[in-house]
Design an enzyme around this catalytic site. Structure first.
Site, PDB file in Angstrom:
ATOM      1  N   GLY A   1     -34.372  17.061 -25.805  1.00  0.00           N
ATOM      2  CA  GLY A   1     -33.957  18.272 -26.518  1.00  0.00           C
ATOM      3  C   GLY A   1     -33.333  19.333 -25.626  1.00  0.00           C
TER       4      GLY A   1
ATOM      5  CB  ILE B   1     -31.127  33.067 -22.528  1.00  0.00           C
ATOM      6  CG1 ILE B   1     -32.163  32.128 -23.143  1.00  0.00           C
ATOM      7  CG2 ILE B   1     -29.830  32.329 -22.190  1.00  0.00           C
ATOM      8  CD1 ILE B   1     -31.680  31.351 -24.345  1.00  0.00           C
TER       9      ILE B   1
ATOM     10  CE1 TYR C   1     -25.648  16.595 -28.809  1.00  0.00           C
ATOM     11  CE2 TYR C   1     -27.813  17.496 -29.283  1.00  0.00           C
ATOM     12  CZ  TYR C   1     -26.442  17.624 -29.274  1.00  0.00           C
ATOM     13  OH  TYR C   1     -25.857  18.782 -29.732  1.00  0.00           O
TER      14      TYR C   1
ATOM     15  CG  HIS D   1     -56.817  37.670   2.582  1.00  0.00           C
ATOM     16  ND1 HIS D   1     -56.132  38.690   1.946  1.00  0.00           N
ATOM     17  CD2 HIS D   1     -56.675  37.877   3.920  1.00  0.00           C
ATOM     18  CE1 HIS D   1     -55.618  39.495   2.870  1.00  0.00           C
ATOM     19  NE2 HIS D   1     -55.921  39.027   4.069  1.00  0.00           N
TER      20      HIS D   1
ATOM     21  CG  LEU E   1     -35.582  10.193 -25.815  1.00  0.00           C
ATOM     22  CD1 LEU E   1     -36.909   9.453 -25.643  1.00  0.00           C
ATOM     23  CD2 LEU E   1     -35.261  10.335 -27.308  1.00  0.00           C
TER      24      LEU E   1
ATOM     25  NE  ARG F   1     -32.677  28.214 -28.715  1.00  0.00           N
ATOM     26  CZ  ARG F   1     -31.665  27.429 -28.319  1.00  0.00           C
ATOM     27  NH1 ARG F   1     -30.810  27.855 -27.417  1.00  0.00           N
ATOM     28  NH2 ARG F   1     -31.500  26.229 -28.837  1.00  0.00           N
TER      29      ARG F   1
ATOM     30  CB  ALA G   1     -41.021  24.037 -23.756  1.00  0.00           C
TER      31      ALA G   1
ATOM     32  N   GLY H   1     -26.678  40.496 -24.103  1.00  0.00           N
ATOM     33  CA  GLY H   1     -28.096  40.267 -24.384  1.00  0.00           C
ATOM     34  C   GLY H   1     -28.922  40.341 -23.117  1.00  0.00           C
TER      35      GLY H   1
HETATM   36  P1  NAD Z   1     -33.845  37.214 -26.936  1.00  0.00           P
HETATM   37  O1  NAD Z   1     -34.063  37.483 -28.379  1.00  0.00           O
HETATM   38  O2  NAD Z   1     -34.996  37.062 -26.038  1.00  0.00           O
HETATM   39  O3  NAD Z   1     -32.916  38.376 -26.316  1.00  0.00           O
HETATM   40  C1  NAD Z   1     -31.668  38.702 -26.862  1.00  0.00           C
HETATM   41  C2  NAD Z   1     -31.357  40.146 -26.547  1.00  0.00           C
HETATM   42  O4  NAD Z   1     -30.031  40.409 -26.989  1.00  0.00           O
HETATM   43  C3  NAD Z   1     -32.268  41.150 -27.225  1.00  0.00           C
HETATM   44  O5  NAD Z   1     -32.845  41.974 -26.257  1.00  0.00           O
HETATM   45  C4  NAD Z   1     -31.324  41.929 -28.160  1.00  0.00           C
HETATM   46  O6  NAD Z   1     -31.658  43.288 -28.258  1.00  0.00           O
HETATM   47  C5  NAD Z   1     -29.967  41.738 -27.481  1.00  0.00           C
HETATM   48  N1  NAD Z   1     -28.804  41.832 -28.373  1.00  0.00           N
HETATM   49  C6  NAD Z   1     -28.676  41.305 -29.621  1.00  0.00           C
HETATM   50  N2  NAD Z   1     -27.437  41.564 -30.102  1.00  0.00           N
HETATM   51  C7  NAD Z   1     -26.762  42.266 -29.154  1.00  0.00           C
HETATM   52  C8  NAD Z   1     -25.445  42.819 -29.052  1.00  0.00           C
HETATM   53  N3  NAD Z   1     -24.563  42.686 -30.033  1.00  0.00           N
HETATM   54  N4  NAD Z   1     -25.102  43.486 -27.927  1.00  0.00           N
HETATM   55  C9  NAD Z   1     -26.004  43.613 -26.909  1.00  0.00           C
HETATM   56  N5  NAD Z   1     -27.255  43.106 -26.944  1.00  0.00           N
HETATM   57  C10 NAD Z   1     -27.636  42.433 -28.057  1.00  0.00           C
HETATM   58  O7  NAD Z   1     -32.904  35.932 -26.906  1.00  0.00           O
HETATM   59  P2  NAD Z   1     -32.474  34.946 -25.735  1.00  0.00           P
HETATM   60  O8  NAD Z   1     -32.575  35.563 -24.409  1.00  0.00           O
HETATM   61  O9  NAD Z   1     -31.149  34.438 -26.202  1.00  0.00           O
HETATM   62  O10 NAD Z   1     -33.573  33.806 -25.811  1.00  0.00           O
HETATM   63  C11 NAD Z   1     -33.723  33.045 -27.005  1.00  0.00           C
HETATM   64  C12 NAD Z   1     -35.059  32.361 -27.097  1.00  0.00           C
HETATM   65  O11 NAD Z   1     -35.214  31.375 -26.120  1.00  0.00           O
HETATM   66  C13 NAD Z   1     -36.215  33.330 -26.958  1.00  0.00           C
HETATM   67  O12 NAD Z   1     -37.146  33.042 -27.981  1.00  0.00           O
HETATM   68  C14 NAD Z   1     -36.791  33.019 -25.616  1.00  0.00           C
HETATM   69  O13 NAD Z   1     -38.190  33.243 -25.587  1.00  0.00           O
HETATM   70  C15 NAD Z   1     -36.446  31.549 -25.448  1.00  0.00           C
HETATM   71  N6  NAD Z   1     -36.268  31.243 -24.005  1.00  0.00           N
HETATM   72  C16 NAD Z   1     -37.328  31.274 -23.172  1.00  0.00           C
HETATM   73  C17 NAD Z   1     -37.149  31.035 -21.821  1.00  0.00           C
HETATM   74  C18 NAD Z   1     -38.331  31.056 -20.899  1.00  0.00           C
HETATM   75  O14 NAD Z   1     -39.453  30.917 -21.336  1.00  0.00           O
HETATM   76  N7  NAD Z   1     -38.125  31.258 -19.604  1.00  0.00           N
HETATM   77  C19 NAD Z   1     -35.897  30.803 -21.304  1.00  0.00           C
HETATM   78  C20 NAD Z   1     -34.851  30.801 -22.167  1.00  0.00           C
HETATM   79  C21 NAD Z   1     -35.045  31.030 -23.513  1.00  0.00           C
END
Ligand code: NAD
Length: 473
Positions: free
Chosen positions: A44, A187, A39, A447, A42, A275, A323, A183
């Site tokens: 990501g 996220i 992109y 406190h 910078l 992901r 990250a 899900g």
């Molecule tokens: P995730 O794997 O954390 O959660 C996805 C959920 O979707 C799981 O609980 C799973 O059981 C469910 N699922 C899967 N297929 C399904 C279906 N067909 N129907 C219903 N539920 C279903 O994935 P995510 O939330 O997309 O996050 C992706 C990655 O990004 C993770 O590794 C996460 O740690 C990272 N992330 C981190 C942060 C943070 O640190 N705050 C924020 C965003 C993303």
């Protein structure tokens, strides 16, 4: 079209937190660095369509919720007028500030940034192609692969502008009406928090029996209870089996674990089911780099792949895809290329869901301690006994500290409550330093703060608590 050849001591493929950190550290250590990015900005996913913009929207959601909450306590702002377009441009402005900052930092370090899609041609060459530009070949001594990950697609979900991943969700084009979040991971729940506060009717569907699968259920359940009130529905043990995009809406069929199915119609759908790594997209085999079936690239603790001059960092090397894992990995890769002998061996990597309340955990969870047969015990401090939390108008939080019973050393911490994501850093330091219960309970905490709940939970374990009745008494 001709091909330009560029020489680099270190080439970094991908400019997310892992990639730009690696590039900047290598430059600071005296290397001639080329940074390749698809992109024109910078940063990501994290900076442009992930961690940072989502936190801006979550802050807006919190302001809306707290304003509504204070109506019962003497402050009424009247009807809150939400201008989603303005919120989105404020959020975009924050991202722009940070990406502009990164561009400047790259320039100051004389890191050459090349825009385009990079693919390996050999263990010493990457071809970079970008629409309309002459293609480039970067000849390198060392490479750092930092190509990240992308959202998982469900095969039965149709292509439609009303159906999107987290990237689309950040545009907030469907902030009103009914929304399905597929899900119940981090996220999905962060976006469910944002959209429900903005006024959408949100339904969350999760395949498993609890949301946020990686954390213990007692840490997650205060959030689940609040989401049950905030959202229209929170379906657990339910899967989406089909979806059809029609003019009237997205027709979604659910199936619960008894095999019963039902259909509902939504104005929009967010797919947040995990992901997948981008390791298969870069012709790594032409450099001899092994890529797993899932698309991960394995490394040793120096972040070196099976090809000695090629390193990899971030989401593409494995879970957790965070990250704050990618950043130290990027530094270590750059330092090893520059002649140091550094290893990525943290005792723990914290996880945080920036929902409301936030959920954060580090080290061993109770589920893991049980599964691994660890002789453990725990102390739990409920935030309803925290004066500071009550002054925030909140009483649902919980701090749990898990100890190895044989040594009294802290092995895990789980926190749910406001700012749990900040509080978990103390737990990280304690775990990393190998603190025992007394190291924590005898450390003076200010406190009134919610940080005292870490001491409180430890005192519950020790049986020295005075703010509550010890479970051991
Ligand atoms: P995730 O794997 O954390 O959660 C996805 C959920 O979707 C799981 O609980 C799973 O059981 C469910 N699922 C899967 N297929 C399904 C279906 N067909 N129907 C219903 N539920 C279903 O994935 P995510 O939330 O997309 O996050 C992706 C990655 O990004 C993770 O590794 C996460 O740690 C990272 N992330 C981190 C942060 C943070 O640190 N705050 C924020 C965003 C993303």
């Amino acid at each position: 079209m001709s091909t330009k050849v560029i020489e680099a001591e270190v080439v970094v493929l991908g400019s997310g937190p892992g990639g730009y950190t690696a590039a900047f550290r290598a430059a600071d250590l005296g290397k001639k660095v080329v940074l390749i990015e698809l992109y024109d900005v910078l940063g990501g996913v994290c900076l442009n369509v992930g961690c940072i913009p989502s936190k801006a929207l979550l802050h807006a959601a919190k302001v809306i919720d707290e304003s509504n909450h204070m109506k019962n306590h003497g402050i009424d702002f009247g009807n809150i007028n939400i201008d989603t377009n303005k919120i989105v441009s404020w959020k975009d402005g924050i991202v722009k500030k940070l990406t502009t900052g990164l561009k400047m930092l790259a320039k100051q370090r004389k890191v050459e940034v090349i825009q385009g899609f990079g693919k390996f041609q050999s263990p010493n060459e990457i071809l970079v192609e970008h629409d309309g530009d002459e293609s480039k070949v970067v000849k390198f001594e060392n490479a750092i692969i930092a190509v990240g990950s992308r959202p998982v697609k469900l095969p039965f979900i149709p292509e439609d502008e009303r159906i999107f991943t987290s990237t689309g969700a950040l545009r907030c084009e469907y902030a009103k009406g009914s929304m399905l979040v597929i899900g119940g991971g981090i996220i999905g729940l962060e976006m469910a928090t944002v959209y429900s506060s903005l006024g959408a009717d949100v339904t969350v569907v999760e395949l498993a029996e609890q949301i946020i699968l990686g954390a213990d259920n007692d840490i997650v359940s205060p959030l689940a209870k609040i989401l049950q009130k905030k959202c229209k529905n929170l379906y657990l043990k339910t899967k989406v089996v089909s979806a059809e995009a029609k003019k009237e809406g997205i027709f979604v069929t659910f199936e619960d674990d008894d095999g019963k199915s039902k259909q509902e119609i939504f104005d929009s759908v967010l797919v947040a089911v995990g992901r997948i790594p981008n390791g298969k997209l870069i012709d790594a085999d032409k450099a001899g780099v092994e890529v797993t079936e899932q698309g991960f690239i394995n490394t040793n603790s120096k972040m070196q792949t099976n090809v000695p001059n090629i390193y990899a960092v971030g989401d593409v090397v494995g879970h957790p895809m965070l990250a704050h894992k990618a950043i130290p990995e990027g530094k270590i890769a750059a330092e090893n290329i520059s002649g140091k002998n550094h290893h990525f061996e943290p005792k723990s990597i914290p996880s945080v869901a920036y929902t409301d309340p936030e959920v954060a955990w580090a080290g061993v969870t109770e589920n893991e301690a049980k599964a691994e047969g660890i002789n453990y015990s725990k102390g739990i401090f409920p935030w309803m006994a925290s004066g500071r939390s009550l002054t925030h108008g909140r009483d649902e939080g919980l701090t749990k500290v898990i100890f190895n019973k044989d040594t009294n050393v802290v092995i895990g911490v789980g926190i749910v409550g406001s700012n749990a994501g900040d509080l978990i850093s103390e737990a990280m330091l304690a775990i990393e330093m190998g603190c025992d219960a007394e190291d924590i309970s005898l450390t003076i905490h200010p406190h009134p703060t919610v940080s005292e709940t870490i001491v409180g939970a430890t005192e519950m374990y020790e049986g020295t608590i005075t703010d509550l009745i010890s479970p051991n008494k």
